[in-house]
Design an enzyme around this catalytic site. Structure first.
Site, PDB file in Angstrom:
ATOM      1  N   GLU A  85       2.461  -8.338   6.185  1.00 49.42           N
ATOM      2  CA  GLU A  85       3.693  -8.100   6.944  1.00 49.42           C
ATOM      3  C   GLU A  85       4.045  -6.634   6.805  1.00 49.42           C
ATOM      4  O   GLU A  85       3.863  -6.048   5.739  1.00 49.42           O
ATOM      5  CB  GLU A  85       4.883  -8.902   6.389  1.00 49.42           C
ATOM      6  CG  GLU A  85       4.915 -10.334   6.802  1.00 49.42           C
ATOM      7  CD  GLU A  85       4.238 -11.204   5.753  1.00 49.42           C
ATOM      8  OE1 GLU A  85       4.033 -10.706   4.629  1.00 49.42           O
ATOM      9  OE2 GLU A  85       3.903 -12.356   6.068  1.00 49.42           O
ATOM     10  N   ASN A 139       8.279   0.489  10.684  1.00 53.18           N
ATOM     11  CA  ASN A 139       7.256   1.294   9.989  1.00 53.18           C
ATOM     12  C   ASN A 139       6.035   1.503  10.894  1.00 53.18           C
ATOM     13  O   ASN A 139       4.961   0.933  10.676  1.00 53.18           O
ATOM     14  CB  ASN A 139       6.868   0.610   8.676  1.00 53.18           C
ATOM     15  CG  ASN A 139       6.088   1.535   7.755  1.00 53.18           C
ATOM     16  OD1 ASN A 139       5.643   2.608   8.180  1.00 53.18           O
ATOM     17  ND2 ASN A 139       5.914   1.131   6.517  1.00 53.18           N
ATOM     18  N   ILE A 193       0.892  -1.173   0.000  1.00 52.65           N
ATOM     19  CA  ILE A 193       0.000   0.000   0.000  1.00 52.65           C
ATOM     20  C   ILE A 193       0.922   1.213   0.000  1.00 52.65           C
ATOM     21  O   ILE A 193       1.897   1.257   0.753  1.00 52.65           O
ATOM     22  CB  ILE A 193      -0.971  -0.005   1.209  1.00 52.65           C
ATOM     23  CG1 ILE A 193      -1.893   1.223   1.195  1.00 52.65           C
ATOM     24  CG2 ILE A 193      -0.241  -0.072   2.527  1.00 52.65           C
ATOM     25  CD1 ILE A 193      -3.093   1.114   2.137  1.00 52.65           C
ATOM     26  N   ALA A 194       0.646   2.169  -0.850  1.00 52.18           N
ATOM     27  CA  ALA A 194       1.514   3.352  -0.904  1.00 52.18           C
ATOM     28  C   ALA A 194       0.734   4.549  -1.434  1.00 52.18           C
ATOM     29  O   ALA A 194      -0.106   4.421  -2.329  1.00 52.18           O
ATOM     30  CB  ALA A 194       2.725   3.086  -1.787  1.00 52.18           C
ATOM     31  N   TYR A 241      -2.885   0.162  10.180  1.00 46.59           N
ATOM     32  CA  TYR A 241      -3.472  -1.184  10.241  1.00 46.59           C
ATOM     33  C   TYR A 241      -4.190  -1.416  11.577  1.00 46.59           C
ATOM     34  O   TYR A 241      -5.274  -1.992  11.610  1.00 46.59           O
ATOM     35  CB  TYR A 241      -2.392  -2.253  10.034  1.00 46.59           C
ATOM     36  CG  TYR A 241      -1.659  -2.126   8.715  1.00 46.59           C
ATOM     37  CD1 TYR A 241      -2.353  -1.877   7.538  1.00 46.59           C
ATOM     38  CD2 TYR A 241      -0.272  -2.252   8.638  1.00 46.59           C
ATOM     39  CE1 TYR A 241      -1.696  -1.744   6.328  1.00 46.59           C
ATOM     40  CE2 TYR A 241       0.398  -2.126   7.430  1.00 46.59           C
ATOM     41  CZ  TYR A 241      -0.324  -1.869   6.290  1.00 46.59           C
ATOM     42  OH  TYR A 241       0.333  -1.741   5.093  1.00 46.59           O
TER      43      TYR A 241
HETATM   44  C1  LIG Z   1       1.333   4.055   5.173  1.00 48.45           C
HETATM   45  C2  LIG Z   1       0.714   5.039   4.184  1.00 48.45           C
HETATM   46  C3  LIG Z   1       0.132   4.246   3.001  1.00 48.45           C
HETATM   47  C4  LIG Z   1      -0.413   5.817   4.886  1.00 48.45           C
HETATM   48  O1  LIG Z   1      -1.052   6.643   3.928  1.00 48.45           O
HETATM   49  P1  LIG Z   1      -1.700   8.039   4.322  1.00 48.45           P
HETATM   50  O2  LIG Z   1      -2.549   8.465   3.176  1.00 48.45           O
HETATM   51  O3  LIG Z   1      -0.690   8.997   4.800  1.00 48.45           O
HETATM   52  O4  LIG Z   1      -2.618   7.599   5.565  1.00 48.45           O
HETATM   53  P2  LIG Z   1      -3.914   8.313   6.140  1.00 48.45           P
HETATM   54  O5  LIG Z   1      -3.820   9.785   6.010  1.00 48.45           O
HETATM   55  O6  LIG Z   1      -5.106   7.662   5.540  1.00 48.45           O
HETATM   56  O7  LIG Z   1      -3.778   7.941   7.692  1.00 48.45           O
HETATM   57  C5  LIG Z   1      -4.561   6.935   8.274  1.00 48.45           C
HETATM   58  C6  LIG Z   1      -4.017   6.522   9.597  1.00 48.45           C
HETATM   59  O8  LIG Z   1      -2.718   5.946   9.445  1.00 48.45           O
HETATM   60  C7  LIG Z   1      -1.899   6.293  10.568  1.00 48.45           C
HETATM   61  N1  LIG Z   1      -0.795   7.135  10.067  1.00 48.45           N
HETATM   62  C8  LIG Z   1      -0.486   7.346   8.776  1.00 48.45           C
HETATM   63  N2  LIG Z   1       0.605   8.132   8.674  1.00 48.45           N
HETATM   64  C9  LIG Z   1       0.989   8.414   9.936  1.00 48.45           C
HETATM   65  C10 LIG Z   1       2.059   9.193  10.490  1.00 48.45           C
HETATM   66  N3  LIG Z   1       2.944   9.835   9.702  1.00 48.45           N
HETATM   67  N4  LIG Z   1       2.163   9.270  11.821  1.00 48.45           N
HETATM   68  C11 LIG Z   1       1.282   8.645  12.623  1.00 48.45           C
HETATM   69  N5  LIG Z   1       0.237   7.900  12.169  1.00 48.45           N
HETATM   70  C12 LIG Z   1       0.111   7.786  10.824  1.00 48.45           C
HETATM   71  C13 LIG Z   1      -2.799   7.023  11.539  1.00 48.45           C
HETATM   72  O9  LIG Z   1      -3.409   6.049  12.360  1.00 48.45           O
HETATM   73  C14 LIG Z   1      -3.843   7.633  10.603  1.00 48.45           C
HETATM   74  O10 LIG Z   1      -5.063   7.865  11.243  1.00 48.45           O
HETATM   75  P3  LIG Z   1      -5.338   9.297  11.955  1.00 48.45           P
HETATM   76  O11 LIG Z   1      -5.294  10.311  10.845  1.00 48.45           O
HETATM   77  O12 LIG Z   1      -6.694   9.130  12.546  1.00 48.45           O
HETATM   78  O13 LIG Z   1      -4.219   9.480  12.954  1.00 48.45           O
HETATM   79  C15 LIG Z   1       1.757   6.079   3.669  1.00 48.45           C
HETATM   80  O14 LIG Z   1       2.408   6.637   4.809  1.00 48.45           O
HETATM   81  C16 LIG Z   1       2.806   5.503   2.730  1.00 48.45           C
HETATM   82  O15 LIG Z   1       2.604   5.418   1.527  1.00 48.45           O
HETATM   83  N6  LIG Z   1       3.964   5.111   3.285  1.00 48.45           N
HETATM   84  C17 LIG Z   1       5.065   4.566   2.476  1.00 48.45           C
HETATM   85  C18 LIG Z   1       4.758   3.173   2.016  1.00 48.45           C
HETATM   86  C19 LIG Z   1       4.542   2.219   3.181  1.00 48.45           C
HETATM   87  O16 LIG Z   1       5.272   2.251   4.168  1.00 48.45           O
HETATM   88  N7  LIG Z   1       3.553   1.330   3.031  1.00 48.45           N
HETATM   89  C20 LIG Z   1       3.257   0.320   4.011  1.00 48.45           C
HETATM   90  C21 LIG Z   1       3.919  -0.949   3.622  1.00 48.45           C
HETATM   91  S1  LIG Z   1       3.480  -2.282   4.729  1.00 48.45           S
END
Ligand SMILES: CC(C)(COP(=O)(O)OP(=O)(O)OC[C@H]1O[C@@H](n2cnc3c(N)ncnc32)[C@H](O)[C@@H]1OP(=O)(O)O)[C@@H](O)C(=O)NCCC(=O)NCCS
Length: 221
Positions: free
Chosen positions: A149, A154, A115-116, A161
């Site tokens: 996983e 992270n 997921i990204a 999750y």
């Molecule tokens: C993980 C990822 C997909 C989250 O996407 P995102 O669009 O920023 O997430 P959202 O805005 O929908 O956040 C949803 C929840 O995720 C958590 N979260 C996401 N980013 C966070 C951060 N920087 N710090 C703390 N919590 C975070 C929180 O629980 C958040 O809920 P909240 O807003 O009520 O606190 C993004 O950070 C990403 O692409 N990361 C790089 C790729 C990666 O690591 N993928 C996972 C592989 S297993």
């Protein structure tokens, strides 16, 4: 932003590869999404915006790097399947992709592969939108359990999750080949059960309220 959620197609691959490269820069060789699209077990979705036109980045100038990194840069195109087809044609999908996710469905278990979200659009609910849509898709495909996983370091992704009811059920030592980092195994058991469904419903409604995304759009694929 006008979110459109749909199944990933070949035209999405240039942007998906771009997002993958930004999100997982240490992964070598990079994920091959063209192969994933041809894999009957794999199901991928994208969140995109048809009100913004995608402009591909300038092609990189020919490298003059010497030594190991120069060799790596010259070999990169051989492994990096960035074109939707082998004919070098430019991408035709004009809508802008914010992020993507996918799963493998095996024996009633949906295994989330990735997921990204583009870095500049993170923390705006798009990761959640992707996860909600993927869990819906898993249920539609008949999965009973969703698992994944995630790198032990992270914690951002782990929070996402955990928010959606994934519970830590184990640790895979040295799971990630680039730095031998441990993988945390997280699962939602019995996704069709009434308590899990009620929790998901509550989270969907909260997400729709917070980000002003009409709930109907979540099932737009
Ligand atoms: C993980 C990822 C997909 C989250 O996407 P995102 O669009 O920023 O997430 P959202 O805005 O929908 O956040 C949803 C929840 O995720 C958590 N979260 C996401 N980013 C966070 C951060 N920087 N710090 C703390 N919590 C975070 C929180 O629980 C958040 O809920 P909240 O807003 O009520 O606190 C993004 O950070 C990403 O692409 N990361 C790089 C790729 C990666 O690591 N993928 C996972 C592989 S297993």
């Amino acid at each position: 932003m006008a979110f459109n959620i749909r199944l990933m197609c070949q035209e999405d691959l240039p942007q998906v590869n771009e997002i993958d490269h930004e999100a997982f820069p240490t992964l070598w060789p990079p994920a091959n999404y063209l192969r994933e699209l041809k894999n009957g077990l794999a199901h991928y979705i994208v969140v995109c915006d048809d009100e913004i036109e995608y402009e591909p980045p300038e092609p990189p100038k020919e490298t003059t790097q010497k030594g190991f990194f120069g060799l790596l840069a010259r070999l990169n195109p051989l492994f990096n399947h960035r074109q939707p087809s082998g004919n070098g044609a430019p991408p035709t999908a004009a809508d802008y992709t914010y992020g993507f996710t996918g799963l493998w469905l095996m024996a009633g278990e949906a295994h989330i592969t990735n997921i990204a979200v583009r870095e500049k659009y993170r923390r705006q609910g798009i990761g959640e939108l992707l996860l909600i849509s993927l869990i819906d898709l898993a249920i539609e495909l008949g999965a009973k359990l969703v698992t994944l996983e995630v790198r032990a370091s992270n914690t951002d992704a782990q929070r996402l999750y955990a928010k959606y009811g994934f519970i830590e059920v184990g640790l895979r030592r040295g799971y990630y080949t680039d730095n031998r980092e441990d993988g945390v195994l997280m699962t939602i058991e019995d996704i069709t059960s009434a308590p899990v469904q009620a929790n998901l419903q509550r989270l969907k409604q909260a997400h729709a309220r917070r980000w002003k995304t009409p709930a109907a759009r979540l099932r737009g694929y």
